[in-house]
Design a protein around this motif. Structure first.
Motif, mmCIF file in Angstrom:
data_model
loop_
_atom_site.group_PDB
_atom_site.id
_atom_site.type_symbol
_atom_site.label_atom_id
_atom_site.label_comp_id
_atom_site.label_asym_id
_atom_site.label_seq_id
_atom_site.Cartn_x
_atom_site.Cartn_y
_atom_site.Cartn_z
ATOM 1 N N MET B 1 0.835 -1.204 0.000
ATOM 2 C CA MET B 1 0.000 0.000 0.000
ATOM 3 C C MET B 1 0.866 1.249 0.000
ATOM 4 O O MET B 1 1.907 1.296 0.625
ATOM 5 N N LYS B 2 0.406 2.238 -0.718
ATOM 6 C CA LYS B 2 1.169 3.477 -0.820
ATOM 7 C C LYS B 2 0.664 4.500 0.209
ATOM 8 O O LYS B 2 -0.532 4.594 0.465
ATOM 9 N N SER B 3 1.593 5.255 0.767
ATOM 10 C CA SER B 3 1.180 6.340 1.650
ATOM 11 C C SER B 3 1.007 7.605 0.822
ATOM 12 O O SER B 3 1.351 7.647 -0.353
ATOM 13 N N ILE B 4 0.478 8.649 1.460
ATOM 14 C CA ILE B 4 0.262 9.896 0.731
ATOM 15 C C ILE B 4 1.588 10.469 0.259
ATOM 16 O O ILE B 4 1.703 10.990 -0.852
ATOM 17 N N LEU B 7 2.633 8.690 -2.823
ATOM 18 C CA LEU B 7 1.864 9.144 -3.983
ATOM 19 C C LEU B 7 2.439 10.452 -4.513
ATOM 20 O O LEU B 7 2.560 10.664 -5.713
ATOM 21 N N GLU B 8 2.782 11.338 -3.579
ATOM 22 C CA GLU B 8 3.343 12.622 -3.984
ATOM 23 C C GLU B 8 4.663 12.413 -4.724
ATOM 24 O O GLU B 8 4.947 13.093 -5.722
ATOM 25 N N ILE B 10 5.475 9.759 -6.491
ATOM 26 C CA ILE B 10 5.133 9.251 -7.833
ATOM 27 C C ILE B 10 4.685 10.411 -8.710
ATOM 28 O O ILE B 10 5.063 10.542 -9.868
ATOM 29 N N ARG B 11 3.887 11.304 -8.111
ATOM 30 C CA ARG B 11 3.360 12.453 -8.858
ATOM 31 C C ARG B 11 4.510 13.285 -9.410
ATOM 32 O O ARG B 11 4.556 13.590 -10.596
#
Lengths: 597, 124
Positions: B1-4, B7-8, B10-11
């Motif tokens: 699972m990815k954390s916020i 995700l940032e 990756i963004r």
């Protein structure tokens, strides 16, 4: 880090795929390997760009060069000239021929895109829909982060309420209100359903969103699930959309891997998961109660409301149903706020609407415009007008449930309420343009024929009433209409609208009623004069040979019914009793001597 | 699972790759002359050297594109480096070994490498 000096974006929507974009992508991949460019250039398969009339479409960045009508044979030239040597292949770029414009080199400069405002379609044609990272890069799942970390369910609903977003599936019910009802309902399990059963044969915006930006729908459903307290979601999509289904499956899988679906999303403790249900393509299954019955594995038939789905929906539990396009607005509303959304469109119809332009129009495709845009702007500025210099006659909005809008109403702003007032509706957003060659009686017959076919047969008004209307219309277009037919049609239509069980029947008479209202003279010409003013209805036409005839005998030779007689070098004659009106002679005549009257 | 935070990350990482589908006006542009004359003189290894260097240094907002012959074939391989607001500097008779210096001094630090530029070459 991967660094590519150029990216080639090829449209992988259904329109371009069916005109061969798969082959084109393959050829690009082969060619860049052949020239040793595969480490420098990336080929990306995207969703629909919208300008389907120009497909297959290829865009090359960083220049933003817009190639249209690309054929497999053209790929070699684009690779060897543009990608290898940096010379744009001008003769393959897009050109608006109707306007006699210069060749366009970039997407943004084209009239088709200039008046559009892309919210729902913002990622379509920009990202690779099978790559979750690209969606994330363009602010994807940011709205979900915001909701799960800093908002309460009631706050989410309030933002959607304040935004004024109304259901894009057709009826225009306020989305926030729907969520509020579902949130207030009590039940051990609540469901979130996405209606992707795009039944209107002329509309394809939902397909395009699912194909071009599937994660936007998943993200929005998760947000909606959080807002109303649902933990299970279903996407009901028709099996006729194989590309959309495939990309949805990939998207769901990727979202699960990233923990954006499933248990304890982003560590918030909120669980939500989505599964896909395939529909067999029945029009009635776009009606919410029929859709839920179909998901439950029962026959897709509607039931009477209340109880509304928010109270007793899927598996008799509180359920919220929204359409794909409605969902696709949600992440943007959460990120940018309700005031931003309200600033687009009009007071009662906020935001944008996607329309599928089709029929007698130059730029067939998908357009997203702010609400309140005039029909004239869509048809002439974005759509590029009517091909062949023909005269505009009417535009049909809302698909088989909508109505026809005549030329004198072209300047009305497009809003839910204005369209309903003039006897049409927003509907799913199909927009079929008709020119002087279209017979309005036949158009009405065509749409009614569709709804008669698609009627589920549960209620009498729809099952029998629409069939009776169709029989009358059949009679009229075959020249057997009688006085009083129009009054019968109007009475039947009004009764069906008032008494049918679901939206299908309640709207089925719309195409007939609106054409009788605006084009009564055409109906009367068919009934009284046995004449079709648009020269369309075969039964009411007769073929004549004028004095332009040189007596070449070509028509007599091609006539399958031996209806044409005459001597060489003298004017020929058609025996109208034998003529089967096939039109072969008209095609064959080199002198334009055969006329339909 | 990815954390916020993940995700940032990756963004940001993906954005570097897709950014110029959004807005290319603020980018530094490296334009390589790739007509027959340029290719014959060895423009391709020069271009690849630029890409390599950009990749290594993880530079954002730099695009590498190609152009045709500008008529001074004897000076090929030629490369224009255009920094927004600073105008264009044309480098001539390049080879891959000269590229790292241009990237470091000009693209990263903003100081054109005058001795490789067309002015220096023509003065000789």
């Amino acid at each position: 880090m991967d660094f590519y000096r150029a990216q080639v974006l090829c449209c992988g929507g259904t329109g371009c795929t069916s005109s061969g974009s798969g082959e084109i992508i393959k050829r690009f991949e082969e060619q860049i390997v052949k020239f040793g460019l595969d480490k420098e250039i990336k080929i990306v398969r995207t969703g629909c760009f919208g300008l389907c009339a120009a497909g297959p479409v290829v865009i090359v960045y960083p220049e933003g060069t817009f190639y249209s009508h690309v054929r497999v044979e053209d790929v070699d030239e684009i690779v060897s000239e543009h990608l290898l040597k940096g010379r744009i292949v001008k003769h393959l770029t897009y050109q608006d021929k109707e306007r006699g414009e210069e060749q366009h080199l970039s997407l943004e400069s084209i009239g088709f895109y200039q008046k559009q405002k892309r919210i729902v379609l913002r990622n379509c044609g920009v990202i690779d829909p099978e790559n979750i990272d690209e969606y994330i890069a363009f602010d994807g799942y940011k709205a979900l982060e915001k909701v799960l970390t800093s908002m309460k369910p009631a706050e989410v609903i309030q933002v959607v309420l304040d935004s004024g977003l109304r259901g894009r599936g057709g009826a225009g019910f306020p989305t926030g209100l729907k969520w509020k009802f579902a949130a207030a309902s009590k039940g051990e399990q609540k469901y979130m359903v996405c209606n992707a059963d795009e039944g209107d044969p002329g509309a394809f915006m939902d397909r395009s969103v699912l194909e071009g930006d599937p994660h936007a729908v998943l993200e929005a459903m998760t947000i909606a699930g959080f807002a109303v307290g649902a933990t299970e979601g279903y996407i009901y999509v028709r099996a006729e959309y194989p590309i959309a289904v495939k990309r949805l499956e990939i998207a769901i899988k990727q979202a699960r891997e990233y923990g954006l679906l499933g248990k304890n999303i982003l560590g918030s403790g909120f669980d939500f998961d989505i599964s896909i249900r395939l529909g067999a393509g029945a029009f009635v299954c776009g009606e919410e109660t029929a859709l839920m019955a179909s998901i439950e594995g029962m026959r897709g038939e509607p039931r009477s409301k209340p109880p509304f789905p928010a109270v007793k929906g899927l598996f008799a539990m509180p359920t919220n149903i929204n359409n794909v396009e409605t969902f696709a607005n949600i992440p943007q509303i959460i990120i940018n706020g309700a005031d931003w959304f309200r600033s687009i469109g009009t007071e009662k119809s906020t935001g944008t609407k996607v329309f599928a332009l089709g029929g007698k129009i130059n730029n067939t495709g998908l357009v997203e415009i702010p609400m309140g845009t005039k029909l004239r702007e869509i048809i002439y500025d974005i759509g590029g007008g009517i091909p062949g210099g023909k005269k505009f006659k009417a535009v049909q909005t809302g698909g088989p449930s909508g109505g026809c809008i005549p030329a004198e109403l072209l300047d009305i702003p497009i809003e839910y309420d204005t369209l309903t007032q003039i006897g049409s509706m927003m509907g799913s957003g199909g927009m079929i343009v008709m020119d002087e060659d279209n017979c309005m009686v036949d158009i009405a017959r065509f749409f009614l024929d569709f709804t008669v076919d698609e009627s589920c047969g549960k209620c009498t008004p729809c099952r029998i009433g629409t069939r009776r209307m169709l029989e009358i219309l059949d009679r009229i277009v075959n020249g057997k209409g009688v006085e009083g037919d129009l009054e019968k049609l109007e009475r039947l239509g009004r009764n069906i609208k008032a008494t049918a069980l679901c939206g299908l029947g309640q709207t089925a008479p719309n195409p007939v009623l609106s054409t009788i209202h605006y084009f009564r003279d055409e109906y009367e010409a068919h009934i009284r004069d046995k004449r079709c003013p648009a020269h369309h209805c075969q039964a009411l036409l007769n073929f004549y040979i004028t004095d332009k005839c040189r007596g070449c005998t070509a028509c007599a030779k091609v006539c399958p019914a031996d209806a044409i007689t005459g001597v060489v070098k003298e004017r020929h004659v058609i025996d109208t009793t034998k003529c089967i009106k096939c039109g072969s002679c008209v095609e064959k005549c080199r002198f334009g001597a055969i006329e339909k009257r | 699972m990815k954390s916020i935070a993940e995700l940032e990350a990756i963004r940001q990482k993906t954005l570097e790759r897709v950014a110029y589908r959004k807005d290319a006006d603020s980018d530094i542009r490296v334009v390589v002359g790739m007509a027959t004359c340029g290719i014959a003189a060895g423009a391709r290894p020069v271009m690849l050297a630029f890409m390599d260097e950009i990749r290594k240094r993880n530079l954002q907002n730099v695009t590498v594109s190609q152009t045709g012959c500008i008529g001074m074939c004897r000076l090929e391989p030629m490369v224009d480096v255009i920094v927004p607001g600073q105008g264009k500097v044309t480098y001539v008779k390049l080879n891959p070994n000269m590229v790292p210096r241009i990237v470091t001094e000009h693209i990263v630090n903003g100081n054109p490498v005058l001795e490789y530029s067309i002015g220096a070459s023509e003065d000789q």
